[in-house]
Enzyme design. Structure first.
Site, PDB file in Angstrom:
ATOM      1  N   ARG A   1      32.109  -8.016 -23.509  1.00 51.63           N
ATOM      2  CA  ARG A   1      32.558  -9.407 -23.581  1.00 51.63           C
ATOM      3  C   ARG A   1      32.554 -10.045 -22.198  1.00 51.63           C
ATOM      4  O   ARG A   1      33.254  -9.595 -21.300  1.00 51.63           O
ATOM      5  CB  ARG A   1      33.956  -9.476 -24.193  1.00 51.63           C
ATOM      6  CG  ARG A   1      34.056  -8.948 -25.614  1.00 51.63           C
ATOM      7  CD  ARG A   1      35.512  -8.945 -26.073  1.00 51.63           C
ATOM      8  NE  ARG A   1      35.661  -8.492 -27.438  1.00 51.63           N
ATOM      9  CZ  ARG A   1      35.818  -7.211 -27.784  1.00 51.63           C
ATOM     10  NH1 ARG A   1      35.812  -6.265 -26.846  1.00 51.63           N
ATOM     11  NH2 ARG A   1      35.963  -6.873 -29.045  1.00 51.63           N
TER      12      ARG A   1
ATOM     13  N   CYS B   1      30.143  -5.232 -34.657  1.00 57.95           N
ATOM     14  CA  CYS B   1      30.988  -4.910 -33.510  1.00 57.95           C
ATOM     15  C   CYS B   1      32.454  -5.243 -33.764  1.00 57.95           C
ATOM     16  O   CYS B   1      33.252  -5.249 -32.840  1.00 57.95           O
ATOM     17  CB  CYS B   1      30.483  -5.636 -32.259  1.00 57.95           C
ATOM     18  SG  CYS B   1      30.368  -7.435 -32.426  1.00 57.95           S
TER      19      CYS B   1
ATOM     20  N   HIS C   1       0.808  -1.218   0.000  1.00 54.90           N
ATOM     21  CA  HIS C   1       0.000   0.000   0.000  1.00 54.90           C
ATOM     22  C   HIS C   1       0.840   1.266   0.000  1.00 54.90           C
ATOM     23  O   HIS C   1       0.523   2.237  -0.690  1.00 54.90           O
ATOM     24  CB  HIS C   1      -0.943   0.003   1.200  1.00 54.90           C
ATOM     25  CG  HIS C   1      -2.139  -0.881   1.006  1.00 54.90           C
ATOM     26  ND1 HIS C   1      -2.751  -1.532   2.049  1.00 54.90           N
ATOM     27  CD2 HIS C   1      -2.831  -1.220  -0.102  1.00 54.90           C
ATOM     28  CE1 HIS C   1      -3.778  -2.236   1.584  1.00 54.90           C
ATOM     29  NE2 HIS C   1      -3.841  -2.058   0.277  1.00 54.90           N
TER      30      HIS C   1
ATOM     31  N   GLY D   1      30.189 -10.200 -36.559  1.00 57.68           N
ATOM     32  CA  GLY D   1      31.575 -10.311 -36.116  1.00 57.68           C
ATOM     33  C   GLY D   1      32.441 -10.397 -37.363  1.00 57.68           C
ATOM     34  O   GLY D   1      32.636 -11.485 -37.913  1.00 57.68           O
ATOM     35  N   SER D   2      32.935  -9.273 -37.823  1.00 55.33           N
ATOM     36  CA  SER D   2      33.577  -9.234 -39.152  1.00 55.33           C
ATOM     37  C   SER D   2      34.864 -10.046 -39.213  1.00 55.33           C
ATOM     38  O   SER D   2      35.207 -10.582 -40.270  1.00 55.33           O
ATOM     39  CB  SER D   2      33.845  -7.781 -39.560  1.00 55.33           C
ATOM     40  OG  SER D   2      34.639  -7.117 -38.589  1.00 55.33           O
ATOM     41  N   ASN D   3      35.568 -10.179 -38.092  1.00 56.63           N
ATOM     42  CA  ASN D   3      36.799 -10.969 -38.125  1.00 56.63           C
ATOM     43  C   ASN D   3      36.518 -12.443 -38.402  1.00 56.63           C
ATOM     44  O   ASN D   3      37.091 -13.050 -39.309  1.00 56.63           O
ATOM     45  CB  ASN D   3      37.548 -10.834 -36.795  1.00 56.63           C
ATOM     46  CG  ASN D   3      38.244  -9.493 -36.657  1.00 56.63           C
ATOM     47  OD1 ASN D   3      38.393  -8.758 -37.627  1.00 56.63           O
ATOM     48  ND2 ASN D   3      38.664  -9.162 -35.445  1.00 56.63           N
TER      49      ASN D   3
ATOM     50  N   ARG E   1      27.750 -10.084 -24.466  1.00 59.73           N
ATOM     51  CA  ARG E   1      27.990 -11.327 -25.206  1.00 59.73           C
ATOM     52  C   ARG E   1      28.455 -12.380 -24.215  1.00 59.73           C
ATOM     53  O   ARG E   1      29.446 -12.189 -23.516  1.00 59.73           O
ATOM     54  CB  ARG E   1      29.062 -11.117 -26.289  1.00 59.73           C
ATOM     55  CG  ARG E   1      29.201 -12.332 -27.213  1.00 59.73           C
ATOM     56  CD  ARG E   1      30.345 -12.168 -28.194  1.00 59.73           C
ATOM     57  NE  ARG E   1      31.633 -12.267 -27.534  1.00 59.73           N
ATOM     58  CZ  ARG E   1      32.811 -12.080 -28.160  1.00 59.73           C
ATOM     59  NH1 ARG E   1      32.831 -11.759 -29.444  1.00 59.73           N
ATOM     60  NH2 ARG E   1      33.947 -12.191 -27.497  1.00 59.73           N
TER      61      ARG E   1
ATOM     62  N   GLU F   1      28.667 -14.606 -37.519  1.00 56.80           N
ATOM     63  CA  GLU F   1      30.097 -14.772 -37.791  1.00 56.80           C
ATOM     64  C   GLU F   1      30.399 -16.124 -38.449  1.00 56.80           C
ATOM     65  O   GLU F   1      31.545 -16.406 -38.782  1.00 56.80           O
ATOM     66  CB  GLU F   1      30.889 -14.639 -36.483  1.00 56.80           C
ATOM     67  CG  GLU F   1      30.352 -15.499 -35.350  1.00 56.80           C
ATOM     68  CD  GLU F   1      30.891 -15.088 -33.979  1.00 56.80           C
ATOM     69  OE1 GLU F   1      31.873 -14.330 -33.933  1.00 56.80           O
ATOM     70  OE2 GLU F   1      30.324 -15.535 -32.972  1.00 56.80           O
TER      71      GLU F   1
END
Length: 785
Positions: A501, A723, A403, A671-673, A549, A650
């Protein structure tokens, strides 16, 4: 209701409807409406306002009541309490007229079927539970009333509770006449509940379309009065599925005393920390609430209880105060300075700084001055006058639906409940800042700084950068690794954290292989440390989103950790081996991943960091996704409005099966790598292939994969971010991403300013080209020149 019925002094609840508030009060009218509509309500009768008027008239005490009220000093709560006590003594000294007593006896016997039994006696004020006024908890309820003598005493006490200090103060503040507000009394068959609680059909904190169920052991007064912190369940109203849980420790409960009333009883240790009510019963209660809301066509607040495995509603009313959550004054702001000293449930949003005043039962409310932070064991409705002077409220116990939490939202006062230790941790006179949005209490004064993408905001963050930063349509976030740097990096005019990470949380906060920690029986330590780490980052960026992640160690990296050699196999190529999601679904690592999920759950729910989202790395199959989603849901982490699920894109299968993966996530983060490595069949750690130019994110095949993913994701309403390092290394790659319509680019902090300028330039180029294409003259027009 016709005039004849309206003149009755006592009415059976079956005869009442929601529009009968003027004669039976809000509680009585709503119980009648629920009963007539077939909802599970214990049977009752109501002493109408005619009975109240009859008692007041025959006793001739109203002039004495008004004289006491006039004697109150508006600057002294002590005089308010004294006047209330004197008024209530007047009621105790006056007998109920004999003819009314006889009528009460007759209805009492009918209610119990001529047998001995217990009833609940509940106050029902005529201005109570109205859509524009909350009298929550101001009038009194008495449980387990045992006989006629006890019943007459409790009826008078209910009538006199119209003049409690909190009720008098509230009417004075709100401008209600003391003579116009009348009281009915509900006499209801007593449910000797094994479990009880409260339910809201919308989230009272922020108005979200979720059903909030709070509950615990024993009679419900402990939850209603904020004396214990209940378990809290959030139920998605559209799916009728539990999306969040917060299980609290309950050491005692109220039960029926030997002579009636309610007494405390200790709960066995093994039952104190467990979930009190099973999920299926929570959903049953929530469904009843949903049906009540449909019936009333408005958000409702209900009290429920369970006896002999059956659910009953003992009260229902419209919700009178709902916090604005994300739209409150602290939303959109960061905090600077001050250590976190307490966390609890955000019961009323907003942020305020003030001097701590610790209040204990029996103390004078006058000790609480204007601008104080009221700190107490539990939020009691008696404290309303002091609550109205306080800039913020912090309690040891209580839930979001007690309340006093309702009243704090109505007052617009930031409130944090259920901290467990506020009265022991905080000290009288110290300065603290209370954030009722996140449920966080900071030591000292917190400076609020609005973070935007404008040039003035950039200038304000001169400690991090001194350049003006352009506005971009593409969201620009930062990658984080060290929680210790979160406060500093959060000063950047970014849109949040695109990549935090989890591995760095392990190395910074744990320093050991998670399986080794679990094997030593220290799983809770693992959960707590991970939660502290991610919460530190989330708190620095709040309310901007933070994407965590989950762990993506490779076998060679895990083996090097303390205790890792006992749990990690040898792999010839760990880069494309046992990592990411394949670990989570394996029997040997599943428990460690569950600890990660429990840490996220703790950071989001117990620490209030609802801005944390989850990203899964190295997703190879739909079956993995289904298993992991089930694991998330098992700890109360479910995709929804306030929890987004990301997949790292990825692995080439993420591209080829983008349509399928879209069904199980909200975002993709490229994840471009790794995507380049696996598209080109090129070990990214190979110096030989790197020097030969094989590893290059700008390769046409890699760009084709990214282009396809963005197109498919957008078709199905999903978003795409990146990223990896490529946007900050290659300006032309950054321009390519903007041209394809990428939603977000996440960068390392040291490249943020420079790369955001590239993004802004690329956006201008795309807009200019589009404008030229629209305005370009046709071939026929060109012939005229």
């Amino acid at each position: 209701m016709d005039s004849k019925t309206a003149a009755k002094r006592i009415i059976d609840v079956n005869e009442l409807r929601v529009n009968d508030v003027p004669i039976v009060g809000g509680k009585g009218a709503n119980l009648g409406e629920l009963t007539s509509s077939g909802f599970p309500v214990p049977h009752a009768f109501v002493l109408t306002t005619v009975s109240y008027d009859y008692f007041i008239s025959t006793s001739k005490i109203m002039p004495k009541i008004l004289a006491q009220i006039k004697s109150i000093d508006p600057d002294s709560d002590d005089t308010l309490v004294a006047a209330s006590n004197n008024i209530r003594e007047l009621f105790d000294k006056c007998e109920i007229p004999k003819d009314l007593k006889d009528e009460i006896k007759e209805n009492y016997k009918l209610l119990l079927g001529g047998k001995k039994g217990f009833v609940a006696v509940r106050s029902s004020a005529t201005a109570e539970d109205l859509p524009d006024a909350s009298f929550a908890g101001q009038q009194e309820t008495y449980l387990n009333v045992k006989d006629e003598k006890d019943l007459f005493d409790k009826i008078r006490k209910c009538w006199s509770s119209l003049f409690t200090a909190r009720a008098i103060s509230y009417r004075e503040t709100q401008g209600y006449s003391h003579e116009d507000v009348k009281l009915a009394v509900v006499v209801q068959r007593m449910v000797n509940s094994e479990f009880a609680g409260i339910m809201f059909t919308v989230d009272p904190h922020n108005g979200a379309k979720n059903i909030i169920v709070e509950g615990g052991y024993g009679l419900g007064e402990a939850m209603v009065g904020g004396e214990v912190t209940p378990d809290t369940y959030q139920v998605d109203k559209s799916k009728m599925a539990i999306t969040n849980k917060r299980i609290s420790k309950q050491t005692w409960k109220y039960i029926r005393g030997p002579q009636g009333g309610a007494v405390k009883k200790d709960i066995p240790v093994d039952m104190q920390k467990v979930q009190k009510i099973p999920d299926d019963r929570v959903l049953e209660i929530a469904e009843i609430g949903r049906q009540v809301e449909i019936h009333y066509d408005k958000p409702m607040d209900m009290e429920w209880c369970i006896e002999d495995n059956k659910v009953y509603l003992v009260q229902a009313r419209p919700i009178t105060a709902i916090g604005t959550g994300k739209e409150d004054s602290s939303a959109g702001e960061q905090v600077e300075g001050g250590d976190v000293v307490l966390s609890g449930l955000g019961a009323s949003p907003g942020m305020a700084t003030g001097r701590v005043c610790i209040y204990d039962v029996g103390m004078s409310l006058d000790v609480i001055k204007d601008g104080d932070v009221l700190v107490t064991k539990m939020t009691m409705p008696d404290m309303v006058p002091a609550m109205s002077r306080s800039v913020a409220i912090v309690t040891d116990e209580g839930g979001m639906t007690c309340h006093a939490a309702i009243i704090s939202r109505e007052l617009g006062t930031p409130c944090v409940v259920g901290t467990g230790e506020a009265t022991n941790t905080l000290k009288n006179g110290e300065i603290v800042t209370v954030d009722g949005s996140t449920g966080t209490v900071y030591r000292g004064e917190i400076k609020k700084k609005v973070v935007t993408e404008t040039a003035p905001a950039a200038a304000a963050s001169a400690a991090v950068f001194s350049e003006q930063v352009p506005i971009t349509g593409t969201k620009v976030m930062v990658n984080m690794s060290m929680p210790s740097k979160a406060e500093e990096v959060a000063k950047l005019p970014c849109d949040g954290v695109g990549l935090l990470r989890s591995e760095f949380l392990f190395t910074n906060y744990i320093g050991e292989h998670p399986c080794a920690v679990i094997q030593e029986g220290r799983a809770q330590e693992l959960i707590d440390k991970l939660a502290d780490g991610v919460a530190k980052v989330a708190r620095a960026f709040y309310p901007r989103p933070v994407t965590l992640r989950t762990s993506d160690f490779k076998t060679n990296e895990y083996r090097d950790m303390k205790g890792g050699a006992n749990f990690e196999p040898n792999e010839d190529n760990p880069m494309i081996g046992w990592r990411g999601c394949s670990r989570y679904v394996s029997d040997s690592y599943r428990e460690a991943f569950m600890c990660e999920l429990k840490a996220i759950k703790k950071a989001r729910d117990e620490m209030g960091m609802k801005n944390i989202n989850i990203m899964l790395p190295f997703v190879r199959t739909i079956d993995e996704v289904k298993q992991i989603t089930a694991m998330m849901e098992s700890v109360g982490l479910r995709r929804g409005l306030d929890l987004k699920l990301y997949f790292m894109a990825e692995v080439p299968v993420n591209i080829f099966m983008a349509e399928e993966f879209c069904k199980y996530c909200d975002w993709f983060s490229i994840g471009s790598n790794d995507l380049t490595q696996l598209t080109m069949g090129c070990d990214r750690d190979s110096d030989i292939l790197g020097k030969m130019g094989y590893f290059d994110e700008r390769n046409p095949g890699v760009k084709a994969a990214i282009k396809h993913l963005i197109k498919v994701a957008h078709k199905y309403g999903n978003h795409v971010s990146i990223c990896g390092q490529a946007p900050s290394v290659y300006p032309e790659f950054c321009e390519f991403l903007v041209e394809q319509g990428i939603d977000c680019i996440s960068l390392n902090p040291d490249t943020f300013i420079r790369t955001k300028k590239i993004i802004a330039s690329a956006e201008q180029r795309v807009l200019l080209q589009a404008a030229r294409k629209v305005n370009r003259p046709s071939c026929d027009d060109e012939d005229d020149f």
